[in-house]
Design an enzyme around this catalytic site. Structure first.
Site, PDB file in Angstrom:
ATOM      1  N   ASN A 176       0.833  -1.206   0.000  1.00 15.39           N
ATOM      2  CA  ASN A 176       0.000   0.000   0.000  1.00 15.39           C
ATOM      3  C   ASN A 176       0.868   1.256   0.000  1.00 15.39           C
ATOM      4  OD1 ASN A 176      -2.610   1.582   0.669  1.00 15.39           O
ATOM      5  ND2 ASN A 176      -1.204   2.204   2.296  1.00 15.39           N
ATOM      6  N   GLU A 177       0.632   2.141  -0.954  1.00 17.89           N
ATOM      7  CA  GLU A 177       1.255   3.471  -0.994  1.00 17.89           C
ATOM      8  C   GLU A 177       2.743   3.443  -0.642  1.00 17.89           C
ATOM      9  OE1 GLU A 177      -1.075   6.207   1.332  1.00 17.89           O
ATOM     10  OE2 GLU A 177      -2.743   6.179  -0.094  1.00 17.89           O
ATOM     11  N   TYR A 248      -7.800  11.877  -3.052  1.00 22.44           N
ATOM     12  CA  TYR A 248      -8.820  12.482  -2.196  1.00 22.44           C
ATOM     13  C   TYR A 248      -8.909  13.966  -2.532  1.00 22.44           C
ATOM     14  CZ  TYR A 248      -8.230   8.228   0.597  1.00 22.44           C
ATOM     15  OH  TYR A 248      -8.161   6.919   1.028  1.00 22.44           O
ATOM     16  N   GLU A 296      -8.476   3.678  -3.701  1.00 26.66           N
ATOM     17  CA  GLU A 296      -8.768   4.653  -2.643  1.00 26.66           C
ATOM     18  C   GLU A 296      -9.213   5.940  -3.312  1.00 26.66           C
ATOM     19  OE1 GLU A 296      -6.194   5.478   0.689  1.00 26.66           O
ATOM     20  OE2 GLU A 296      -5.413   3.430   0.710  1.00 26.66           O
TER      21      GLU A 296
END
Length: 507
Positions: A176-177, A248, A296
């Site tokens: 992840n990331e 986001y 995400e």
């Protein structure tokens, strides 16, 4: 423009196909973060809790959304997670200092409990493996534990833990990331690419049927974007099926016109990643086309100040972290982001609204108490329920505006879905104009024999209106003004509104 001449036109033809829509674009995400698990989906003392401690009222809200897949257990959490902590007798599991979010993880819920919950909630699981503090061994052992039928060390251990049948998890994230300096075990592109390749190879040796997601950039704002994609895919292109995207948005400067144009930024992000992956495809002379997993995405900014206070008091169990309270304009942007996926359905084959319960989520709960729908629940619900089938490419003529960060922003943001099995046509439409209605004319003559079934509208005079457990100020109605005559749909889209115009073939 005034209300009398703000008009948009569309042509929708069943032959203008973009792609079959992969239902996994309506996925979501549950991380061991805040009250997503403890106090969210899991609350043993709750009046609706099932025999395993999971809230049935929350499960029903999730079933209503028809969530096809849920990413688990992280997120930043996974980069410091030992999966072995979350299996076996609960009373024997350790409590760990969780470094990503600086909380105490009790490990009451782990792999098997979550898989049981997912099955009951009607969803599949996208499992993430730890490539931060761990690597090949832990990942291959977890695949063996979850997917191998039996007769080996870890598959037999699963059986000892009470799960005779394998979980058969199809989709796996390779970390992840990993491009983010905040990530435990942060790596350079070269370091991550090599580790992800070798880990993926080992996982596939155990179960050749799994699909693998290679880590893309954490956002378009990363200084290494998009070179990270090119360098990591140089290693992982042939072992991975997907590359991930994360993004986001927020309206920190309270510029709503600019905020509602953010879907254009998301589309540009997708376009850049497609271009980069196709360059690597050409470079390697590969026959495989890389798919995108936007695993995400959401609005996230309301809770930043509250989270800073929690950060100064670490090591509690399930504090209320990232609990954004969403307003009406957030719902409009979420609708725009969902339509972006539909227009890119040829390459975006998976996506996860981050997250599902309490943590930047469409569903909120009180510990031991009520559950309710945030404003963003509704566009997510409409897209998931009505946005299945074939994505069509509409020809759109819309008036436009300029915003702070974007030029030529169409007031009409739209996506169209044809469900051939159900003989339905769904027009999703967002009017970005903050003060004026938009008159829509849509030519649907290729859909002979169809009639309007309903016109759903999400509208509110207050862009900042929110929903709470006591008051649902933002909720859809089906009193939209539209009609179909001589193969042409005409309708009025209220100012700053989300619209779902549904047509069905008669007889």
């Amino acid at each position: 423009m005034t209300a009398s001449n703000l008009k948009a036109r569309m042509i929708v033809d069943k032959s203008f196909r973009i792609s079959e829509i992969d239902e996994r674009i309506y996925g979501s995400f549950i991380e061991h973060l805040g009250r997503a698990v403890y106090g969210g989906i899991y609350d043993p003392g709750h009046p609706t809790a099932d025999e395993h401690g999971f809230r049935n009222d929350v499960k029903q809200l999730i079933r209503d959304l028809r969530v096809p897949i849920v990413r688990y257990p992280g997120g930043n959490f996974v980069s410091g997670y030992d999966w072995e902590d979350g299996v076996g007798p609960v009373e024997d599991r350790p409590k760990r200092l969780e470094l990503a979010w600086r909380t105490l993880e009790p490990n009451y819920v782990g792999t098997n409990e979550f898989m049981r919950w997912a099955k009951d909630a009607g969803t599949d699981v996208m499992m993430a493996v730890n490539l931060g503090t761990r690597g090949i061994d832990a990942a291959r052992n977890l695949v063996e534990y979850c997917n191998h039928p039996g007769g080996s060390r870890y598959s037999d251990l699963r059986k000892q833990h009470g799960f005779a049948e394998p979980h058969k998890i199809k989709m796996w994230c390779l970390g992840n990331e990993m491009d983010g300096p905040w990530q435990i075990g942060h790596k350079t592109a070269e370091e991550y690419g090599r580790l992800a390749l070798e880990t993926g190879k080992a996982m596939r040796l155990i179960d050749p049927s799994i699909e693998l997601v290679s880590c893309g950039s954490s956002s378009t704002g990363m200084p290494t974007f998009p070179s990270w994609e090119a360098e990591t895919l140089d290693h992982t292109y042939e072992v991975a099926d997907f590359i991930s995207l994360h993004q986001y948005y927020g309206n920190r400067d309270n510029d709503s016109a600019n905020y509602l144009a953010r879907g254009m930024d998301m589309d540009h992000f997708i376009h850049t990643v497609i271009s980069t992956t196709d360059f690597i495809k050409a470079k390697k002379r590969s026959k495989k086309t890389m798919k995108l997993s936007f695993d995400e995405w959401n609005v996230w900014y309301h809770s930043n100040e509250a989270d800073a206070k929690i950060d100064r008091n670490p090591w509690s169990v399930a504090p209320p972290q990232l609990e954004d309270v969403y307003n009406f304009e957030d719902a409009l942007l979420v609708g725009s982001m969902l339509m972006t996926f539909l227009r890119r359905a040829d390459r975006v084959k998976s996506a996860c609204l981050a997250q599902l319960v309490n943590v930047i989520a469409p569903i909120m709960t009180e510990d031991g108490g009520r559950a309710w729908k945030q404003t963003i629940y509704y566009p997510y619900l409409h897209a998931s329920v009505y946005g299945r089938g074939v994505s069509l490419k509409p020809v759109v003529d819309s008036p436009k505006y300029d915003a702070k960060d974007y030029t030529d922003v169409p007031y009409l943001d739209t996506a169209v879905v044809h469900n051939e099995e159900e003989d339905t046509l769904t027009i999703f439409a967002l009017n970005r104009h903050l003060t004026e209605a938009l008159d829509l004319t849509c030519d649907v003559r290729s859909f002979e024999g169809y009639a309007i079934e309903e016109h759903i509208v999400l509208e509110n005079d207050d862009l900042k209106a929110v929903n709470t457990a006591d008051s649902e100020k933002v909720a859809p109605h089906n009193k939209g003004a539209s009609e179909l005559k001589d193969g042409v749909v005409t309708g009025r889209l209220a100012k700053a509104s989300w619209n779902v115009i549904r047509l069905r073939k008669r007889g």
